[in-house]
Enzyme design. Sequence first.
Site, PDB file in Angstrom:
ATOM      1  N   GLN A 119       9.253   8.545  13.068  1.00  0.00           N
ATOM      2  CA  GLN A 119       7.969   7.947  13.585  1.00  0.00           C
ATOM      3  C   GLN A 119       6.644   8.344  13.212  1.00  0.00           C
ATOM      4  O   GLN A 119       5.849   7.633  12.292  1.00  0.00           O
ATOM      5  CB  GLN A 119       7.731   7.552  15.002  1.00  0.00           C
ATOM      6  CG  GLN A 119       9.013   6.599  15.555  1.00  0.00           C
ATOM      7  CD  GLN A 119       8.583   6.143  16.991  1.00  0.00           C
ATOM      8  OE1 GLN A 119       7.365   6.117  17.120  1.00  0.00           O
ATOM      9  NE2 GLN A 119       9.631   5.729  18.110  1.00  0.00           N
ATOM     10  N   PHE A 133       5.234   1.541  15.540  1.00  0.00           N
ATOM     11  CA  PHE A 133       6.358   1.550  16.285  1.00  0.00           C
ATOM     12  C   PHE A 133       6.208   0.993  17.659  1.00  0.00           C
ATOM     13  O   PHE A 133       4.999   1.304  18.330  1.00  0.00           O
ATOM     14  CB  PHE A 133       7.192   2.797  16.331  1.00  0.00           C
ATOM     15  CG  PHE A 133       7.625   3.223  15.092  1.00  0.00           C
ATOM     16  CD1 PHE A 133       9.190   2.912  14.688  1.00  0.00           C
ATOM     17  CD2 PHE A 133       6.966   3.926  13.994  1.00  0.00           C
ATOM     18  CE1 PHE A 133       9.633   3.344  13.663  1.00  0.00           C
ATOM     19  CE2 PHE A 133       7.583   4.179  12.913  1.00  0.00           C
ATOM     20  CZ  PHE A 133       8.753   3.911  12.515  1.00  0.00           C
ATOM     21  N   ILE A 150       0.821  -1.403   0.009  1.00  0.00           N
ATOM     22  CA  ILE A 150       0.137  -0.015   0.069  1.00  0.00           C
ATOM     23  C   ILE A 150       0.762   1.313   0.164  1.00  0.00           C
ATOM     24  O   ILE A 150       0.360   2.590  -0.224  1.00  0.00           O
ATOM     25  CB  ILE A 150      -1.069   0.015   1.213  1.00  0.00           C
ATOM     26  CG1 ILE A 150      -0.333   0.232   2.547  1.00  0.00           C
ATOM     27  CG2 ILE A 150      -1.820  -1.359   1.129  1.00  0.00           C
ATOM     28  CD1 ILE A 150      -1.259   0.499   3.751  1.00  0.00           C
ATOM     29  N   VAL A 175      -5.359  -7.267  20.267  1.00  0.00           N
ATOM     30  CA  VAL A 175      -5.143  -8.754  19.636  1.00  0.00           C
ATOM     31  C   VAL A 175      -3.849  -8.870  19.547  1.00  0.00           C
ATOM     32  O   VAL A 175      -2.987  -8.361  19.284  1.00  0.00           O
ATOM     33  CB  VAL A 175      -5.908  -8.638  17.931  1.00  0.00           C
ATOM     34  CG1 VAL A 175      -5.787  -9.893  17.373  1.00  0.00           C
ATOM     35  CG2 VAL A 175      -7.304  -8.026  18.029  1.00  0.00           C
ATOM     36  N   SER A 185      -8.683   1.928  14.979  1.00  0.00           N
ATOM     37  CA  SER A 185      -8.171   1.688  16.605  1.00  0.00           C
ATOM     38  C   SER A 185      -9.009   2.441  17.418  1.00  0.00           C
ATOM     39  O   SER A 185      -9.351   3.437  17.068  1.00  0.00           O
ATOM     40  CB  SER A 185      -6.823   1.650  16.589  1.00  0.00           C
ATOM     41  OG  SER A 185      -6.450   1.752  17.870  1.00  0.00           O
ATOM     42  N   TYR A 232       0.838   7.023  15.725  1.00  0.00           N
ATOM     43  CA  TYR A 232       0.061   5.714  15.427  1.00  0.00           C
ATOM     44  C   TYR A 232      -1.580   6.449  15.791  1.00  0.00           C
ATOM     45  O   TYR A 232      -2.413   5.972  14.920  1.00  0.00           O
ATOM     46  CB  TYR A 232       0.151   4.590  16.288  1.00  0.00           C
ATOM     47  CG  TYR A 232      -0.636   3.285  16.024  1.00  0.00           C
ATOM     48  CD1 TYR A 232      -0.527   2.649  15.019  1.00  0.00           C
ATOM     49  CD2 TYR A 232      -2.071   3.035  17.059  1.00  0.00           C
ATOM     50  CE1 TYR A 232      -1.611   1.460  14.722  1.00  0.00           C
ATOM     51  CE2 TYR A 232      -2.679   2.111  16.759  1.00  0.00           C
ATOM     52  CZ  TYR A 232      -2.341   1.204  15.754  1.00  0.00           C
ATOM     53  OH  TYR A 232      -3.320   0.305  15.246  1.00  0.00           O
ATOM     54  N   GLY A 233      -1.908   6.954  16.835  1.00  0.00           N
ATOM     55  CA  GLY A 233      -2.981   7.687  17.251  1.00  0.00           C
ATOM     56  C   GLY A 233      -3.658   8.513  16.167  1.00  0.00           C
ATOM     57  O   GLY A 233      -4.587   8.549  15.961  1.00  0.00           O
ATOM     58  N   VAL A 234      -2.700   9.513  15.635  1.00  0.00           N
ATOM     59  CA  VAL A 234      -2.989  10.431  14.745  1.00  0.00           C
ATOM     60  C   VAL A 234      -3.282   9.778  13.543  1.00  0.00           C
ATOM     61  O   VAL A 234      -4.242  10.079  12.741  1.00  0.00           O
ATOM     62  CB  VAL A 234      -1.693  11.601  14.577  1.00  0.00           C
ATOM     63  CG1 VAL A 234      -2.191  12.516  13.415  1.00  0.00           C
ATOM     64  CG2 VAL A 234      -1.863  12.475  16.055  1.00  0.00           C
TER      65      VAL A 234
END
Length: 276
Positions: free
Chosen positions: A105, A94, A63, A230, A139, A193-195
Amino acid sequence: MSSVPVAVVTGSNKGIGFAIVRALCKQFPGDVYLTARDPGRGQEAVAKLQEEGLRALFHQLDIDDPQSIRVLRDFLKEKYGGLNVLVNNAGIAFKVHDTTPFAVQAEVTLKTNFFGTRNVCTELLPLVKPYGRVVNVSSMVSSSALGGCSRELQQKFRSDTITEDELVELMTKFVEDTKKGVHEKEGWPNTAYGVSKIGVTVLSRIQARMLNEKRKGDHILLNACCPGWVRTDMAGPKATKSPDEGAETPVYLALLPSDADGPHGQFLSNKTVRTW
Ligand code: NAP
């Protein structure tokens, strides 16, 4: 051209994506494509399913690589005249203790999770057939990260009129702000990751709105979801759900029956619509 229904799952050589393919092989009445950026890892995963008596097909898809996305698009167009189910599952994170500079990151994480997912959608959404189902794996971290944004940013990300261009601008600004070391001052939370997953959830809301405006009669349902915590290479062995359990909500959304008129444009976890 084949009239067989077709489902595609991104990043499905392992983890939740692999479990989504496994479930679709059992429940989806058509061809199921396991895709992977690395053909070796992809074929190995297909062979593993074959040992379980399940038949998945393979197509390469990175992707991050626009050419790879276009090759898959052309293949689907030619062989099937489109597609019926798209699950955007591929993603990276990360590790918490990774010492890579935050700005790096941010750039790397946004590149795959937001921009890569968006590029897949740009090429493949126009191919989705009437009654198609699209699932973007986001998420719960997108919700907590939203709560960590400034009021002004929260308002923009919750807006019912934000455009895809405006969202892209904001995601680009986050990466630039981390490079300048001003992201916190500019109202961003301290999680790349959150953004990136805010981006995926908001993109889904925008895409659903666009479908309402441009393809209302096509009955396509598009949603974002959280698979839960998970046990995969991403989340580690202490997570609470097995990959098969993590696949349940994405698969539920991928297989919404043809007479369903929702959920659409929502963010779900445990098969339940969550407030954004
Ligand atoms: P995982 O085990 O690390 O699997 C990620 C998959 O994405 C792998 O197949 C990986 O391929 C693929 N991928 C990464 N970059 C790609 C790219 N550029 N092109 C194509 N494929 C790519 O992670 P997971 O836990 O199954 O995560 C799946 C999705 O669920 C992600 O979007 C993640 O953010 C989301 N999620 C996970 C959890 C959790 O608790 N695990 C919670 C919330 C959300 P390679 O093998 O080649 O690296």
